[in-house]
Write an enzyme that holds these catalytic residues in place. Structure first.
Site, mmCIF file in Angstrom:
data_model
loop_
_atom_site.group_PDB
_atom_site.id
_atom_site.type_symbol
_atom_site.label_atom_id
_atom_site.label_comp_id
_atom_site.label_asym_id
_atom_site.label_seq_id
_atom_site.Cartn_x
_atom_site.Cartn_y
_atom_site.Cartn_z
ATOM 1 N N GLU A 39 -7.807 9.624 -4.436
ATOM 2 C CA GLU A 39 -8.758 9.994 -5.497
ATOM 3 C C GLU A 39 -9.848 8.937 -5.626
ATOM 4 O O GLU A 39 -9.777 7.860 -5.030
ATOM 5 C CB GLU A 39 -8.007 10.182 -6.820
ATOM 6 C CG GLU A 39 -7.072 11.369 -6.779
ATOM 7 C CD GLU A 39 -6.400 11.650 -8.118
ATOM 8 O OE1 GLU A 39 -6.430 10.791 -9.026
ATOM 9 O OE2 GLU A 39 -5.830 12.755 -8.249
ATOM 10 N N CYS A 48 -8.063 15.294 -0.071
ATOM 11 C CA CYS A 48 -6.677 15.775 -0.118
ATOM 12 C C CYS A 48 -5.847 15.182 1.021
ATOM 13 O O CYS A 48 -6.372 14.840 2.084
ATOM 14 C CB CYS A 48 -6.640 17.293 0.028
ATOM 15 S SG CYS A 48 -7.595 18.196 -1.193
ATOM 16 N N GLU A 50 -3.859 16.692 3.039
ATOM 17 C CA GLU A 50 -3.891 17.504 4.263
ATOM 18 C C GLU A 50 -5.068 17.102 5.151
ATOM 19 O O GLU A 50 -4.930 16.932 6.357
ATOM 20 C CB GLU A 50 -4.011 18.995 3.932
ATOM 21 C CG GLU A 50 -2.850 19.556 3.136
ATOM 22 C CD GLU A 50 -3.118 19.563 1.635
ATOM 23 O OE1 GLU A 50 -3.576 18.530 1.082
ATOM 24 O OE2 GLU A 50 -2.862 20.610 1.006
ATOM 25 N N CYS A 83 -5.549 23.621 -0.836
ATOM 26 C CA CYS A 83 -6.796 24.153 -1.388
ATOM 27 C C CYS A 83 -7.616 24.779 -0.262
ATOM 28 O O CYS A 83 -7.293 24.642 0.921
ATOM 29 C CB CYS A 83 -7.574 23.045 -2.094
ATOM 30 S SG CYS A 83 -8.469 21.946 -0.972
ATOM 31 N N CYS A 86 -9.151 22.463 2.416
ATOM 32 C CA CYS A 86 -8.168 22.101 3.436
ATOM 33 C C CYS A 86 -7.866 23.273 4.362
ATOM 34 O O CYS A 86 -7.725 23.094 5.574
ATOM 35 C CB CYS A 86 -6.887 21.590 2.781
ATOM 36 S SG CYS A 86 -7.092 19.968 2.031
HETATM 37 ZN ZN LIG Z 1 -7.115 20.279 -0.197
#
Ligand SMILES: [Zn+2]
Length: 126
Positions: A39, A48, A50, A83, A86
């Site tokens: 973050e 993220c 992934e 998400c 990703c």
């Molecule tokens: Zn993601």
């Protein structure tokens, strides 16, 4: 795999949401490439787990089609589905049958790439 993902959650940098995510890509040669969510105070700069794992694999020289499985875990009781940013990156590098296995604290669910992204935007779209 669950134990590896749980241990990897500790490396997540989730100081704003405390929503920790870990990811391990299993490559077709058997190697495992990891990532965690990272973050940022500027929330849009967050990446993220992934995408960290996938770009880590690409940085090591792996190519489209080298990905066998992607395992992703969050520290939530609910399944944290990848998400759509990703999924778009997965669509760039994964085969239609690459497995995506999603773990919560207590549950596991498995998908094939073409089930998560039945109509991807990809090189055929250009
Ligand atoms: Zn993601």
């Amino acid at each position: 795999m669950r134990d590896k993902l749980r241990k990897l959650l500790q490396n997540s940098y989730a100081k704003y949401s405390n929503y920790r995510v870990s990811c391990i890509c299993v490559m077709k040669d058997g190697k495992e490439i990891s990532g965690v969510n990272v973050e940022n105070a500027s929330y849009g700069a967050t990446i993220c787990a992934e995408r960290v794992a996938i770009t880590n694999a690409i940085s090591r020289g792996y190519k489209k089609g080298d990905f066998k499985e992607l395992h992703v875990m969050s520290n939530s009781n609910k399944l944290g589905m990848p998400c759509f940013l990703c999924r778009q990156v997965m669509a760039e590098f994964f085969d239609k049958k690459t497995k995506i296995i999603v773990y919560s604290k207590s549950h596991t669910k498995s998908f094939k790439m073409d089930a998560l992204c039945p109509f991807p935007f990809n090189e055929d779209s250009l």
